[in-house]
Design a protein around this motif. Structure first.
Motif, PDB file in Angstrom:
ATOM      1  N   ILE A 199      39.392  42.557  51.475  1.00  0.00           N
ATOM      2  CA  ILE A 199      39.314  42.396  50.034  1.00  0.00           C
ATOM      3  C   ILE A 199      39.272  40.920  49.675  1.00  0.00           C
ATOM      4  CG2 ILE A 199      40.496  42.865  47.844  1.00  0.00           C
ATOM      5  CD1 ILE A 199      41.781  45.304  49.306  1.00  0.00           C
ATOM      6  N   ILE A 200      38.306  40.529  48.836  1.00  0.00           N
ATOM      7  CA  ILE A 200      38.202  39.160  48.329  1.00  0.00           C
ATOM      8  C   ILE A 200      38.962  39.063  47.011  1.00  0.00           C
ATOM      9  CG2 ILE A 200      36.645  37.471  47.291  1.00  0.00           C
ATOM     10  CD1 ILE A 200      34.549  38.209  49.313  1.00  0.00           C
ATOM     11  N   VAL A 201      39.782  38.028  46.869  1.00  0.00           N
ATOM     12  CA  VAL A 201      40.509  37.793  45.621  1.00  0.00           C
ATOM     13  C   VAL A 201      40.082  36.437  45.068  1.00  0.00           C
ATOM     14  CG1 VAL A 201      42.755  37.730  44.507  1.00  0.00           C
ATOM     15  CG2 VAL A 201      42.457  39.050  46.617  1.00  0.00           C
ATOM     16  N   ALA A 202      39.452  36.451  43.896  1.00  0.00           N
ATOM     17  CA  ALA A 202      39.020  35.208  43.259  1.00  0.00           C
ATOM     18  C   ALA A 202      40.181  34.642  42.449  1.00  0.00           C
ATOM     19  CB  ALA A 202      37.815  35.482  42.350  1.00  0.00           C
ATOM     20  N   VAL A 203      40.550  33.400  42.732  1.00  0.00           N
ATOM     21  CA  VAL A 203      41.684  32.774  42.045  1.00  0.00           C
ATOM     22  C   VAL A 203      41.269  31.429  41.475  1.00  0.00           C
ATOM     23  CG1 VAL A 203      43.411  33.950  43.460  1.00  0.00           C
ATOM     24  CG2 VAL A 203      42.527  31.731  44.201  1.00  0.00           C
ATOM     25  N   ASP A 204      41.931  31.030  40.383  1.00  0.00           N
ATOM     26  CA  ASP A 204      41.599  29.754  39.762  1.00  0.00           C
ATOM     27  C   ASP A 204      42.817  28.986  39.262  1.00  0.00           C
ATOM     28  OD1 ASP A 204      42.381  31.185  37.562  1.00  0.00           O
ATOM     29  OD2 ASP A 204      40.568  30.818  36.376  1.00  0.00           O
ATOM     30  N   GLY A 205      44.008  29.429  39.671  1.00  0.00           N
ATOM     31  CA  GLY A 205      45.208  28.698  39.276  1.00  0.00           C
ATOM     32  C   GLY A 205      45.765  29.081  37.933  1.00  0.00           C
ATOM     33  N   SER A 206      45.121  30.000  37.226  1.00  0.00           N
ATOM     34  CA  SER A 206      45.566  30.390  35.892  1.00  0.00           C
ATOM     35  C   SER A 206      46.613  31.491  35.967  1.00  0.00           C
ATOM     36  CB  SER A 206      44.373  30.883  35.074  1.00  0.00           C
ATOM     37  OG  SER A 206      43.875  32.097  35.625  1.00  0.00           O
ATOM     38  N   SER A 207      47.216  31.801  34.818  1.00  0.00           N
ATOM     39  CA  SER A 207      48.176  32.900  34.763  1.00  0.00           C
ATOM     40  C   SER A 207      47.499  34.230  35.066  1.00  0.00           C
ATOM     41  CB  SER A 207      48.832  32.956  33.380  1.00  0.00           C
ATOM     42  OG  SER A 207      47.858  33.161  32.368  1.00  0.00           O
ATOM     43  N   TYR A 208      46.180  34.310  34.800  1.00  0.00           N
ATOM     44  CA  TYR A 208      45.433  35.536  35.082  1.00  0.00           C
ATOM     45  C   TYR A 208      45.338  35.773  36.595  1.00  0.00           C
ATOM     46  CZ  TYR A 208      44.269  34.078  30.376  1.00  0.00           C
ATOM     47  OH  TYR A 208      44.357  33.645  29.086  1.00  0.00           O
ATOM     48  N   SER A 209      45.173  34.701  37.337  1.00  0.00           N
ATOM     49  CA  SER A 209      45.198  34.814  38.797  1.00  0.00           C
ATOM     50  C   SER A 209      46.589  35.197  39.281  1.00  0.00           C
ATOM     51  CB  SER A 209      44.770  33.492  39.440  1.00  0.00           C
ATOM     52  OG  SER A 209      43.395  33.267  39.272  1.00  0.00           O
ATOM     53  N   ASP A 210      47.617  34.653  38.634  1.00  0.00           N
ATOM     54  CA  ASP A 210      48.984  35.017  39.000  1.00  0.00           C
ATOM     55  C   ASP A 210      49.208  36.517  38.849  1.00  0.00           C
ATOM     56  OD1 ASP A 210      49.574  32.372  39.507  1.00  0.00           O
ATOM     57  OD2 ASP A 210      50.561  32.023  37.575  1.00  0.00           O
ATOM     58  N   HIS A 211      48.657  37.100  37.795  1.00  0.00           N
ATOM     59  CA  HIS A 211      48.797  38.548  37.589  1.00  0.00           C
ATOM     60  C   HIS A 211      48.125  39.317  38.721  1.00  0.00           C
ATOM     61  CE1 HIS A 211      49.206  37.743  32.999  1.00  0.00           C
ATOM     62  NE2 HIS A 211      50.357  37.652  33.609  1.00  0.00           N
ATOM     63  N   ALA A 212      46.955  38.833  39.155  1.00  0.00           N
ATOM     64  CA  ALA A 212      46.248  39.492  40.256  1.00  0.00           C
ATOM     65  C   ALA A 212      47.059  39.414  41.551  1.00  0.00           C
ATOM     66  CB  ALA A 212      44.874  38.864  40.448  1.00  0.00           C
ATOM     67  N   ILE A 213      47.672  38.263  41.804  1.00  0.00           N
ATOM     68  CA  ILE A 213      48.496  38.102  43.009  1.00  0.00           C
ATOM     69  C   ILE A 213      49.695  39.046  42.956  1.00  0.00           C
ATOM     70  CG2 ILE A 213      49.821  36.498  44.423  1.00  0.00           C
ATOM     71  CD1 ILE A 213      46.764  35.971  44.246  1.00  0.00           C
ATOM     72  N   ASP A 214      50.345  39.108  41.808  1.00  0.00           N
ATOM     73  CA  ASP A 214      51.497  40.003  41.654  1.00  0.00           C
ATOM     74  C   ASP A 214      51.100  41.459  41.901  1.00  0.00           C
ATOM     75  OD1 ASP A 214      53.088  37.841  41.043  1.00  0.00           O
ATOM     76  OD2 ASP A 214      52.984  38.127  38.873  1.00  0.00           O
ATOM     77  N   TYR A 215      49.924  41.840  41.418  1.00  0.00           N
ATOM     78  CA  TYR A 215      49.425  43.204  41.592  1.00  0.00           C
ATOM     79  C   TYR A 215      49.211  43.510  43.073  1.00  0.00           C
ATOM     80  CZ  TYR A 215      46.104  47.135  41.220  1.00  0.00           C
ATOM     81  OH  TYR A 215      45.457  48.336  41.349  1.00  0.00           O
ATOM     82  N   ILE A 216      48.619  42.582  43.795  1.00  0.00           N
ATOM     83  CA  ILE A 216      48.360  42.764  45.219  1.00  0.00           C
ATOM     84  C   ILE A 216      49.671  42.895  45.991  1.00  0.00           C
ATOM     85  CG2 ILE A 216      47.529  41.544  47.275  1.00  0.00           C
ATOM     86  CD1 ILE A 216      45.236  40.516  45.425  1.00  0.00           C
TER      87      ILE A 216
END
Length: 307
Positions: free
Chosen positions: A5-22
């Motif tokens: 699975i590829i996870v696109a991240v950019d340092g924003s709070s939105y990426s933080d939410h994706a990390i927490d979900y994973i």
């Protein structure tokens, strides 16, 4: 079976939410492998960024500064994952060069790596900013038809999953993707749900539509009869090793519009994820567009998997 699975991240709070979900869904599951990737532009855009500069990977100037900032965030992700007991062999991080079209760069990486899914944290845009700049997640949603797309909106509290079914090939392919991803999992409940609208056609079972994807005998057995909307999806999940007790068939409901009913039902059942099929390019979507197109505009604090 290994899932990539590829996870696109950019340092924003939105990426933080994706990390927490994973972390919530996959922390101690050894078969899932993740590539956390940040795309860095070579130079500044002629238009200002819509993101909060304090909450984004895109600084004011300097390629080296961008890379340093990106690496700092990726290192933070590594620490989070290790603290959550992720095996370091299950994830990698990288910084990829990009032009102004970040969405195109993400899709290009996916075409090379052929992952099982792409994960994005959704960044909300409004007004003039949305008209001028658009949204990376919206742009990828529009163009991504070959790889399942997981869009994470906000903080996801629950692990259970709602799957809308309608008897279409797209719907069953979504269940097939979910069965592949959750193969052997016994810790997540899956709710099968059908919602009709005033404008939707009556569902008719037609196993012949699936002969090119599944065995004829299997289709005739599981995709016909009075309960055909749910028999096939349930069987795919059972074959993937998901316990029967974890597969719940909900009562059918009707409303003015399907996507609103789907989101409302996910909230009522305390599901953190909705898994939806998507019709292919060139297939007519009717007067009000596709259900998945409308659903993506309504999700809040939900993960939406578009297959």
């Amino acid at each position: 079976m290994k899932k990539e699975i590829i996870v696109a991240v950019d340092g924003s709070s939105y990426s933080d939410h994706a990390i927490d979900y994973i972390i919530k869904l996959f922390a101690k599951q050894e078969h899932y492998h993740f590539h956390f990737c940040s795309w860095v532009t070579a130079s500044n855009s002629v238009m200002p960024s819509v993101a909060d500069s304090k909450n984004s990977l895109i600084p004011d100037s300097g390629q080296s500064k961008k890379e340093v900032t990106a690496r700092r965030y990726l290192n933070k992700i590594q620490r989070q994952l290790i603290q959550a007991e992720f095996d370091p062999e299950r994830f990698q991080t990288s910084i990829e060069p990009s032009g102004y079209n970040i969405g195109g760069s993400i899709l290009h990486t996916a075409e090379k790596e052929l992952p099982d899914a792409i994960v994005l944290g959704r960044r909300g845009l409004h007004g003039v900013a949305e008209m001028l700049m658009g949204s990376v997640s919206a742009a990828i949603f529009k163009k991504c038809h070959n790889t399942p797309l997981w869009i994470i909106d906000g903080e996801i509290e629950h692990k259970d999953i709602l799957v809308p079914v309608d008897g279409s090939p797209a719907s069953l392919m979504a269940v097939d993707h979910l069965a592949h991803i959750l193969e052997g999992r016994k810790d997540i409940r899956i709710y099968l749900f059908h919602c009709s609208s005033l404008f939707s056609k009556k569902v008719q079972c037609n196993p012949e539509r699936f002969y090119d994807r599944w065995d004829k005998g299997w289709c005739d057995t599981h995709l016909s009869g009075t309960d055909c909307l749910f028999l096939g999806p349930r069987e795919l999940l059972l074959q993937a090793g998901i316990p029967d007790s974890n597969i719940i068939t909900l009562a059918e409901k009707s409303g003015i519009e399907e996507s609103h009913g789907i989101i409302k039902e996910a909230q009522a059942q305390k599901c953190g994820t909705v898994v939806m099929g998507r019709r292919g390019i060139g297939i007519a979507k009717g007067l009000f567009g596709g259900v998945s197109d409308r659903a993506i505009k309504q999700v809040q604090n939900l993960a939406l998997w578009i297959v």
